[in-house]
Design a protein around this motif. Structure first.
Motif, PDB file in Angstrom:
ATOM      1  N   ILE A  23       0.844  -1.203   0.000  1.00  0.00           N
ATOM      2  CA  ILE A  23       0.000   0.000   0.000  1.00  0.00           C
ATOM      3  C   ILE A  23       0.876   1.250   0.000  1.00  0.00           C
ATOM      4  O   ILE A  23       0.614   2.211  -0.736  1.00  0.00           O
ATOM      5  N   ALA A  24       1.946   1.244   0.818  1.00  0.00           N
ATOM      6  CA  ALA A  24       2.861   2.386   0.854  1.00  0.00           C
ATOM      7  C   ALA A  24       3.531   2.582  -0.502  1.00  0.00           C
ATOM      8  O   ALA A  24       3.698   3.720  -0.975  1.00  0.00           O
ATOM      9  N   LEU A  65      -5.976  -0.586  -6.018  1.00  0.00           N
ATOM     10  CA  LEU A  65      -6.336   0.824  -5.861  1.00  0.00           C
ATOM     11  C   LEU A  65      -7.532   0.978  -4.922  1.00  0.00           C
ATOM     12  O   LEU A  65      -7.598   1.935  -4.140  1.00  0.00           O
ATOM     13  N   THR A  66      -8.460   0.048  -4.995  1.00  0.00           N
ATOM     14  CA  THR A  66      -9.586   0.069  -4.051  1.00  0.00           C
ATOM     15  C   THR A  66      -9.089  -0.058  -2.627  1.00  0.00           C
ATOM     16  O   THR A  66      -9.575   0.632  -1.719  1.00  0.00           O
ATOM     17  N   GLN A  67      -8.097  -0.907  -2.411  1.00  0.00           N
ATOM     18  CA  GLN A  67      -7.549  -1.091  -1.076  1.00  0.00           C
ATOM     19  C   GLN A  67      -6.767   0.139  -0.611  1.00  0.00           C
ATOM     20  O   GLN A  67      -6.801   0.490   0.565  1.00  0.00           O
ATOM     21  N   VAL A  68      -6.068   0.787  -1.530  1.00  0.00           N
ATOM     22  CA  VAL A  68      -5.367   2.036  -1.190  1.00  0.00           C
ATOM     23  C   VAL A  68      -6.371   3.072  -0.702  1.00  0.00           C
ATOM     24  O   VAL A  68      -6.181   3.726   0.339  1.00  0.00           O
ATOM     25  N   HIS A  69      -7.464   3.231  -1.451  1.00  0.00           N
ATOM     26  CA  HIS A  69      -8.494   4.192  -1.052  1.00  0.00           C
ATOM     27  C   HIS A  69      -9.113   3.794   0.280  1.00  0.00           C
ATOM     28  O   HIS A  69      -9.312   4.635   1.167  1.00  0.00           O
ATOM     29  N   ALA A  70      -9.388   2.494   0.449  1.00  0.00           N
ATOM     30  CA  ALA A  70      -9.997   2.020   1.695  1.00  0.00           C
ATOM     31  C   ALA A  70      -9.076   2.258   2.889  1.00  0.00           C
ATOM     32  O   ALA A  70      -9.548   2.586   3.991  1.00  0.00           O
ATOM     33  N   THR A  71      -7.769   2.096   2.697  1.00  0.00           N
ATOM     34  CA  THR A  71      -6.819   2.319   3.785  1.00  0.00           C
ATOM     35  C   THR A  71      -6.819   3.785   4.219  1.00  0.00           C
ATOM     36  O   THR A  71      -6.851   4.096   5.416  1.00  0.00           O
ATOM     37  N   ALA A  72      -6.789   4.683   3.237  1.00  0.00           N
ATOM     38  CA  ALA A  72      -6.816   6.109   3.554  1.00  0.00           C
ATOM     39  C   ALA A  72      -8.134   6.487   4.223  1.00  0.00           C
ATOM     40  O   ALA A  72      -8.159   7.263   5.196  1.00  0.00           O
ATOM     41  N   VAL A  73      -9.233   5.936   3.715  1.00  0.00           N
ATOM     42  CA  VAL A  73     -10.549   6.225   4.307  1.00  0.00           C
ATOM     43  C   VAL A  73     -10.617   5.714   5.742  1.00  0.00           C
ATOM     44  O   VAL A  73     -11.135   6.394   6.637  1.00  0.00           O
ATOM     45  N   PHE A 107      -0.902  13.902   7.346  1.00  0.00           N
ATOM     46  CA  PHE A 107      -0.790  12.827   6.349  1.00  0.00           C
ATOM     47  C   PHE A 107      -1.041  13.366   4.940  1.00  0.00           C
ATOM     48  O   PHE A 107      -1.963  12.900   4.243  1.00  0.00           O
ATOM     49  N   PRO A 108      -0.261  14.329   4.487  1.00  0.00           N
ATOM     50  CA  PRO A 108      -0.531  14.929   3.173  1.00  0.00           C
ATOM     51  C   PRO A 108      -0.402  13.940   2.023  1.00  0.00           C
ATOM     52  O   PRO A 108      -1.181  14.019   1.063  1.00  0.00           O
ATOM     53  N   ASP A 109       0.548  13.006   2.086  1.00  0.00           N
ATOM     54  CA  ASP A 109       0.705  12.053   0.984  1.00  0.00           C
ATOM     55  C   ASP A 109      -0.487  11.114   0.888  1.00  0.00           C
ATOM     56  O   ASP A 109      -0.983  10.819  -0.204  1.00  0.00           O
ATOM     57  N   ALA A 113      -3.084  10.946  -2.309  1.00  0.00           N
ATOM     58  CA  ALA A 113      -3.365   9.718  -3.064  1.00  0.00           C
ATOM     59  C   ALA A 113      -4.856   9.402  -3.043  1.00  0.00           C
ATOM     60  O   ALA A 113      -5.433   8.990  -4.059  1.00  0.00           O
ATOM     61  N   MET A 114      -5.494   9.591  -1.886  1.00  0.00           N
ATOM     62  CA  MET A 114      -6.920   9.307  -1.778  1.00  0.00           C
ATOM     63  C   MET A 114      -7.725  10.187  -2.734  1.00  0.00           C
ATOM     64  O   MET A 114      -8.643   9.713  -3.413  1.00  0.00           O
ATOM     65  N   TYR A 115      -7.370  11.455  -2.823  1.00  0.00           N
ATOM     66  CA  TYR A 115      -8.131  12.353  -3.691  1.00  0.00           C
ATOM     67  C   TYR A 115      -7.788  12.157  -5.161  1.00  0.00           C
ATOM     68  O   TYR A 115      -8.643  12.379  -6.035  1.00  0.00           O
ATOM     69  N   LEU A 116      -6.575  11.728  -5.475  1.00  0.00           N
ATOM     70  CA  LEU A 116      -6.289  11.358  -6.859  1.00  0.00           C
ATOM     71  C   LEU A 116      -7.194  10.215  -7.302  1.00  0.00           C
ATOM     72  O   LEU A 116      -7.736  10.214  -8.413  1.00  0.00           O
ATOM     73  N   LEU A 117      -7.380   9.242  -6.417  1.00  0.00           N
ATOM     74  CA  LEU A 117      -8.266   8.123  -6.733  1.00  0.00           C
ATOM     75  C   LEU A 117      -9.723   8.574  -6.795  1.00  0.00           C
ATOM     76  O   LEU A 117     -10.486   8.138  -7.666  1.00  0.00           O
ATOM     77  N   ARG A 118     -10.113   9.441  -5.870  1.00  0.00           N
ATOM     78  CA  ARG A 118     -11.501   9.914  -5.868  1.00  0.00           C
ATOM     79  C   ARG A 118     -11.845  10.637  -7.162  1.00  0.00           C
ATOM     80  O   ARG A 118     -12.896  10.398  -7.768  1.00  0.00           O
ATOM     81  N   TYR A 119     -10.979  11.523  -7.586  1.00  0.00           N
ATOM     82  CA  TYR A 119     -11.300  12.285  -8.781  1.00  0.00           C
ATOM     83  C   TYR A 119     -11.122  11.447 -10.040  1.00  0.00           C
ATOM     84  O   TYR A 119     -11.818  11.669 -11.036  1.00  0.00           O
TER      85      TYR A 119
END
Length: 209
Positions: A23-24, A65-73, A107-109, A113-119
């Motif tokens: 994920i990192a 990518l779904t897991q990356v978003h889920a981790t940030a969420v 946690f800016p990074d 990443a979360m918002y890159l995936l969201r958009y």
């Protein structure tokens, strides 16, 4: 007496560690080359594993990518829950604003990443779009719950449409985050304080204002 050999990790611990590393690695690659340029092979290489393991664990790039978003969420929700606690109404909304401010600073990074995936999920072909939609709906549902509780106990105006206000609240936080990600000159502290004042002016029940 010789030092004791370090305890071997369990399979569960090894899996958790590999998840964290992958994920990192995915987050760092998303920030460097964007969502389209992030590949399973590159993620595996950066994390120190084979592409085969990445594919076995997540199935596809969309799964990872779904897991990356889920981790940030998950990290974001944990911060919100810790901040809001058992409060409701305007107090809860104010604490969410403070939690977002802290998350952006700490946690800016991860949030980038979360918002890159969201958009990127706006693309009809984005396979993780449903996961992003579920997150948005859950956030709106929580905000509506806090607003309705404030209306019941009298701190928030009863004539407001809680569902619409919840949507506006979430959209405002998303907008602030987006502009901060794009424009380094955005003054987060000032926006946080101004948003709190405007929410009080808009929502506070006359007898509590």
């Amino acid at each position: 007496m010789p030092a004791a050999a370090p305890a071997r990790r369990t399979q569960e611990q090894r899996s958790a560690l590999s998840d964290q590393r992958m994920i990192a690695a995915a987050i760092s690659l998303i920030l460097e080359v964007g969502v389209p340029g992030t590949t399973l092979a590159a993620i595996g290489e950066r994390a120190g594993y084979s592409r085969g393991l990445v594919t076995h664990r997540y199935g596809s790039k969309a799964g990872l990518l779904t897991q990356v978003h889920a981790t940030a969420v998950k990290d974001w929700i944990g911060r919100v829950q810790a901040s809001v606690g058992k409060t409701d109404g305007l107090a809860a909304l104010m604490r969410v604003i403070d939690a977002l401010h802290g998350f952006l600073v700490d946690f800016p990074d991860e949030i980038r990443a979360m918002y890159l995936l969201r958009y990127s999920s706006i693309d009809p072909g984005a396979e993780y779009r449903d996961a992003v939609m579920r997150t948005h709906r859950a956030q709106r549902r929580d905000a509506q719950k806090w607003i309705e509780a404030g209306q019941r106990e009298g701190s928030i105006r009863a004539d407001l449409d809680a569902a619409v206000q919840a949507e506006l609240f979430c959209a405002t936080l998303d907008g602030i985050t987006y502009r901060w990600l794009v424009l380094p000159e955005v003054k987060l502290d000032d926006l946080r304080d101004l948003l709190k004042r405007q929410l009080r002016a808009l929502m506070a029940s006359p007898r509590r204002a």
